[in-house]
Write a protein that holds these residues in place. Structure first.
Motif, PDB file in Angstrom:
ATOM      1  N   GLN A   3       0.705  -1.235  -0.201  1.00 40.53           N
ATOM      2  CA  GLN A   3       0.175  -0.113  -0.063  1.00 40.53           C
ATOM      3  C   GLN A   3       0.764   1.272   0.018  1.00 40.53           C
ATOM      4  O   GLN A   3       1.778   1.226   0.599  1.00 40.53           O
ATOM      5  CB  GLN A   3      -0.897   0.001   1.105  1.00 40.53           C
ATOM      6  N   LEU A   4       0.568   2.153  -0.761  1.00 39.28           N
ATOM      7  CA  LEU A   4       1.060   3.403  -0.775  1.00 39.28           C
ATOM      8  C   LEU A   4       0.403   4.527  -0.455  1.00 39.28           C
ATOM      9  O   LEU A   4      -0.948   4.786  -0.939  1.00 39.28           O
ATOM     10  CB  LEU A   4       1.625   3.555  -2.314  1.00 39.28           C
ATOM     11  N   VAL A   5       0.902   5.612   0.525  1.00 41.40           N
ATOM     12  CA  VAL A   5       0.004   6.408   1.163  1.00 41.40           C
ATOM     13  C   VAL A   5       0.863   7.828   0.705  1.00 41.40           C
ATOM     14  O   VAL A   5       1.980   8.000   1.380  1.00 41.40           O
ATOM     15  CB  VAL A   5      -0.088   6.388   2.448  1.00 41.40           C
ATOM     16  N   GLU A   6       0.371   8.803  -0.119  1.00 43.39           N
ATOM     17  CA  GLU A   6       0.812  10.157  -0.340  1.00 43.39           C
ATOM     18  C   GLU A   6       0.408  11.028   0.780  1.00 43.39           C
ATOM     19  O   GLU A   6      -0.829  10.990   1.376  1.00 43.39           O
ATOM     20  CB  GLU A   6       0.301  10.433  -1.720  1.00 43.39           C
ATOM     21  N   ALA A  33      10.996   0.146  -9.384  1.00 38.14           N
ATOM     22  CA  ALA A  33      11.174   1.677  -9.568  1.00 38.14           C
ATOM     23  C   ALA A  33       9.941   2.306  -8.733  1.00 38.14           C
ATOM     24  O   ALA A  33       8.904   1.636  -8.369  1.00 38.14           O
ATOM     25  CB  ALA A  33      11.168   2.122 -11.114  1.00 38.14           C
ATOM     26  N   MET A  34      10.103   3.549  -8.346  1.00 39.44           N
ATOM     27  CA  MET A  34       9.059   4.301  -7.849  1.00 39.44           C
ATOM     28  C   MET A  34       9.080   5.634  -8.757  1.00 39.44           C
ATOM     29  O   MET A  34       9.858   6.314  -9.322  1.00 39.44           O
ATOM     30  CB  MET A  34       9.361   4.584  -6.343  1.00 39.44           C
ATOM     31  N   LYS A  87       4.141  26.250 -10.755  1.00 40.16           N
ATOM     32  CA  LYS A  87       3.270  27.144 -11.808  1.00 40.16           C
ATOM     33  C   LYS A  87       1.848  26.754 -11.716  1.00 40.16           C
ATOM     34  O   LYS A  87       1.526  25.520 -11.379  1.00 40.16           O
ATOM     35  CB  LYS A  87       3.904  26.915 -13.107  1.00 40.16           C
ATOM     36  N   PRO A  88       0.737  27.503 -12.018  1.00 38.10           N
ATOM     37  CA  PRO A  88      -0.636  26.925 -12.053  1.00 38.10           C
ATOM     38  C   PRO A  88      -0.858  25.779 -13.019  1.00 38.10           C
ATOM     39  O   PRO A  88      -1.715  25.070 -12.540  1.00 38.10           O
ATOM     40  CB  PRO A  88      -1.218  28.345 -12.763  1.00 38.10           C
ATOM     41  N   GLU A  89       0.265  25.572 -14.007  1.00 42.10           N
ATOM     42  CA  GLU A  89      -0.213  24.434 -14.683  1.00 42.10           C
ATOM     43  C   GLU A  89       0.332  23.128 -14.156  1.00 42.10           C
ATOM     44  O   GLU A  89       0.180  22.162 -14.668  1.00 42.10           O
ATOM     45  CB  GLU A  89       0.609  24.615 -16.142  1.00 42.10           C
ATOM     46  N   ASP A  90       1.174  23.265 -12.903  1.00 50.23           N
ATOM     47  CA  ASP A  90       1.515  22.038 -12.196  1.00 50.23           C
ATOM     48  C   ASP A  90       0.117  21.212 -11.283  1.00 50.23           C
ATOM     49  O   ASP A  90       0.229  20.421 -10.541  1.00 50.23           O
ATOM     50  CB  ASP A  90       2.653  22.494 -11.111  1.00 50.23           C
ATOM     51  N   THR A  91      -1.025  22.084 -11.414  1.00 49.16           N
ATOM     52  CA  THR A  91      -2.074  21.763 -10.679  1.00 49.16           C
ATOM     53  C   THR A  91      -2.764  20.471 -11.194  1.00 49.16           C
ATOM     54  O   THR A  91      -2.877  20.325 -12.441  1.00 49.16           O
ATOM     55  CB  THR A  91      -3.417  22.939 -10.767  1.00 49.16           C
ATOM     56  N   ALA A  92      -2.875  19.576 -10.447  1.00 49.09           N
ATOM     57  CA  ALA A  92      -3.243  18.148 -10.554  1.00 49.09           C
ATOM     58  C   ALA A  92      -3.268  17.481  -9.284  1.00 49.09           C
ATOM     59  O   ALA A  92      -2.763  17.833  -8.016  1.00 49.09           O
ATOM     60  CB  ALA A  92      -2.141  17.647 -11.615  1.00 49.09           C
ATOM     61  N   VAL A  93      -3.890  16.124  -9.532  1.00 47.58           N
ATOM     62  CA  VAL A  93      -3.752  15.189  -8.353  1.00 47.58           C
ATOM     63  C   VAL A  93      -2.422  14.442  -8.842  1.00 47.58           C
ATOM     64  O   VAL A  93      -2.212  13.842 -10.001  1.00 47.58           O
ATOM     65  CB  VAL A  93      -4.990  14.197  -8.395  1.00 47.58           C
ATOM     66  N   TYR A  94      -1.510  14.200  -7.798  1.00 45.58           N
ATOM     67  CA  TYR A  94      -0.135  13.571  -7.950  1.00 45.58           C
ATOM     68  C   TYR A  94      -0.462  12.296  -7.158  1.00 45.58           C
ATOM     69  O   TYR A  94      -0.874  11.842  -6.015  1.00 45.58           O
ATOM     70  CB  TYR A  94       0.857  14.300  -7.292  1.00 45.58           C
ATOM     71  N   TYR A  95       0.260  11.280  -7.949  1.00 49.05           N
ATOM     72  CA  TYR A  95      -0.117   9.662  -7.412  1.00 49.05           C
ATOM     73  C   TYR A  95       1.439   9.132  -7.683  1.00 49.05           C
ATOM     74  O   TYR A  95       2.047   9.397  -8.487  1.00 49.05           O
ATOM     75  CB  TYR A  95      -0.770   9.065  -8.570  1.00 49.05           C
ATOM     76  N   CYS A  96       1.647   8.556  -6.390  1.00 49.07           N
ATOM     77  CA  CYS A  96       2.684   7.783  -6.135  1.00 49.07           C
ATOM     78  C   CYS A  96       2.693   6.251  -6.873  1.00 49.07           C
ATOM     79  O   CYS A  96       1.442   5.647  -6.852  1.00 49.07           O
ATOM     80  CB  CYS A  96       2.979   7.725  -4.841  1.00 49.07           C
ATOM     81  N   ALA A  97       3.707   5.655  -7.232  1.00 47.96           N
ATOM     82  CA  ALA A  97       3.647   4.348  -7.837  1.00 47.96           C
ATOM     83  C   ALA A  97       4.870   3.547  -7.812  1.00 47.96           C
ATOM     84  O   ALA A  97       6.149   4.241  -7.801  1.00 47.96           O
ATOM     85  CB  ALA A  97       3.373   4.475  -9.515  1.00 47.96           C
ATOM     86  N   ALA A  98       4.874   2.303  -7.541  1.00 47.08           N
ATOM     87  CA  ALA A  98       5.843   1.237  -7.457  1.00 47.08           C
ATOM     88  C   ALA A  98       5.754   0.165  -8.015  1.00 47.08           C
ATOM     89  O   ALA A  98       4.385  -0.423  -8.267  1.00 47.08           O
ATOM     90  CB  ALA A  98       5.859   1.051  -5.910  1.00 47.08           C
ATOM     91  N   GLY A  99       6.745  -0.437  -8.639  1.00 50.29           N
ATOM     92  CA  GLY A  99       6.707  -1.735  -9.551  1.00 50.29           C
ATOM     93  C   GLY A  99       7.990  -1.855 -10.250  1.00 50.29           C
ATOM     94  O   GLY A  99       8.788  -1.141 -10.326  1.00 50.29           O
ATOM     95  N   PHE A 100       7.538  -3.127 -11.038  1.00 51.51           N
ATOM     96  CA  PHE A 100       8.446  -3.509 -12.080  1.00 51.51           C
ATOM     97  C   PHE A 100       7.743  -4.229 -13.201  1.00 51.51           C
ATOM     98  O   PHE A 100       7.188  -5.308 -12.994  1.00 51.51           O
ATOM     99  CB  PHE A 100       9.779  -4.367 -11.240  1.00 51.51           C
ATOM    100  N   TRP A 114       4.022   0.240 -16.276  1.00 53.35           N
ATOM    101  CA  TRP A 114       5.108  -0.746 -15.571  1.00 53.35           C
ATOM    102  C   TRP A 114       4.597  -1.076 -14.240  1.00 53.35           C
ATOM    103  O   TRP A 114       5.440  -1.750 -13.515  1.00 53.35           O
ATOM    104  CB  TRP A 114       6.248   0.303 -15.632  1.00 53.35           C
ATOM    105  N   TYR A 115       3.788  -0.187 -13.554  1.00 52.53           N
ATOM    106  CA  TYR A 115       3.820  -0.095 -12.112  1.00 52.53           C
ATOM    107  C   TYR A 115       2.612  -0.956 -11.579  1.00 52.53           C
ATOM    108  O   TYR A 115       1.433  -1.037 -11.981  1.00 52.53           O
ATOM    109  CB  TYR A 115       3.493   1.114 -11.522  1.00 52.53           C
ATOM    110  N   ASN A 116       3.173  -1.773 -10.478  1.00 51.76           N
ATOM    111  CA  ASN A 116       2.098  -2.567  -9.646  1.00 51.76           C
ATOM    112  C   ASN A 116       1.138  -2.032  -8.748  1.00 51.76           C
ATOM    113  O   ASN A 116       0.183  -2.489  -8.650  1.00 51.76           O
ATOM    114  CB  ASN A 116       2.913  -3.748  -9.056  1.00 51.76           C
ATOM    115  N   TYR A 117       1.739  -0.852  -7.968  1.00 46.89           N
ATOM    116  CA  TYR A 117       0.971  -0.437  -7.098  1.00 46.89           C
ATOM    117  C   TYR A 117       0.826   1.164  -7.150  1.00 46.89           C
ATOM    118  O   TYR A 117       1.816   1.649  -7.537  1.00 46.89           O
ATOM    119  CB  TYR A 117       1.780  -0.781  -5.561  1.00 46.89           C
ATOM    120  N   TRP A 118      -0.503   1.574  -6.831  1.00 44.08           N
ATOM    121  CA  TRP A 118      -0.442   2.764  -6.842  1.00 44.08           C
ATOM    122  C   TRP A 118      -1.178   3.504  -5.496  1.00 44.08           C
ATOM    123  O   TRP A 118      -1.919   2.766  -4.936  1.00 44.08           O
ATOM    124  CB  TRP A 118      -1.605   3.285  -7.827  1.00 44.08           C
ATOM    125  N   GLY A 119      -0.854   4.818  -5.102  1.00 43.82           N
ATOM    126  CA  GLY A 119      -1.379   5.326  -4.104  1.00 43.82           C
ATOM    127  C   GLY A 119      -2.732   6.089  -4.439  1.00 43.82           C
ATOM    128  O   GLY A 119      -3.180   5.981  -5.550  1.00 43.82           O
TER     129      GLY A 119
END
Length: 128
Positions: A3-6, A33-34, A87-100, A114-119
């Motif tokens: 489990q990933l928690v941001e 990788a993450m 910058k305003p254009e960085d506005t978004a929901v950011y997700y963490c991911a881990a996997g191979f 590529w990623y197996n797990y997501w926050g």
């Protein structure tokens, strides 16, 4: 299962900084990788930055090069994203991911397949 928690998202003015954190519930495999991805309203999910297990390889999207820094501490099961000069254009929901290589058709660690797990994601809002 991992489990990933941001955390660390929020509202910031343009030019400001935020530091996102992502903690894994247990130690990930040594080939994992993450990465950080982001998704703005009405847009696809895009890679922001990625880092190898050792930290010896990193990737940054062109839009964030020189402003964002990804790092990880495997002893703490944690990856960070330091975001400066926002910058305003960085506005978004950011997700963490881990996997191979979850999906053999994935192009590599810059591909979300590529990623197996997501926050669950953390909102970043940059006001102008």
């Amino acid at each position: 299962q991992v489990q990933l928690v941001e955390s660390g998202g929020g509202l910031v003015q343009a030019g400001g900084s935020l530091r996102l954190s992502c903690v894994a519930s247990k130690r990930t495999n040594s080939n994992y990788a993450m990465a950080w991805f982001r998704q703005a309203p009405g847009k696809e999910r895009d890679i922001v930055a990625a880092i190898s297990w050792s930290g010896g390889w990193t990737y940054y999207a062109d839009s964030v090069k020189g402003r964002f820094t990804i790092s990880r501490d495997n002893a703490k099961n944690t990856v960070w994203l330091q975001m400066n000069s926002l910058k305003p254009e960085d506005t978004a929901v950011y997700y963490c991911a881990a996997g191979f290589s979850r999906d053999p058709s994935a192009a590599g660690p810059t591909d979300d397949r590529w990623y197996n797990y997501w926050g669950q994601g953390t909102q970043v809002t940059v006001s102008s």
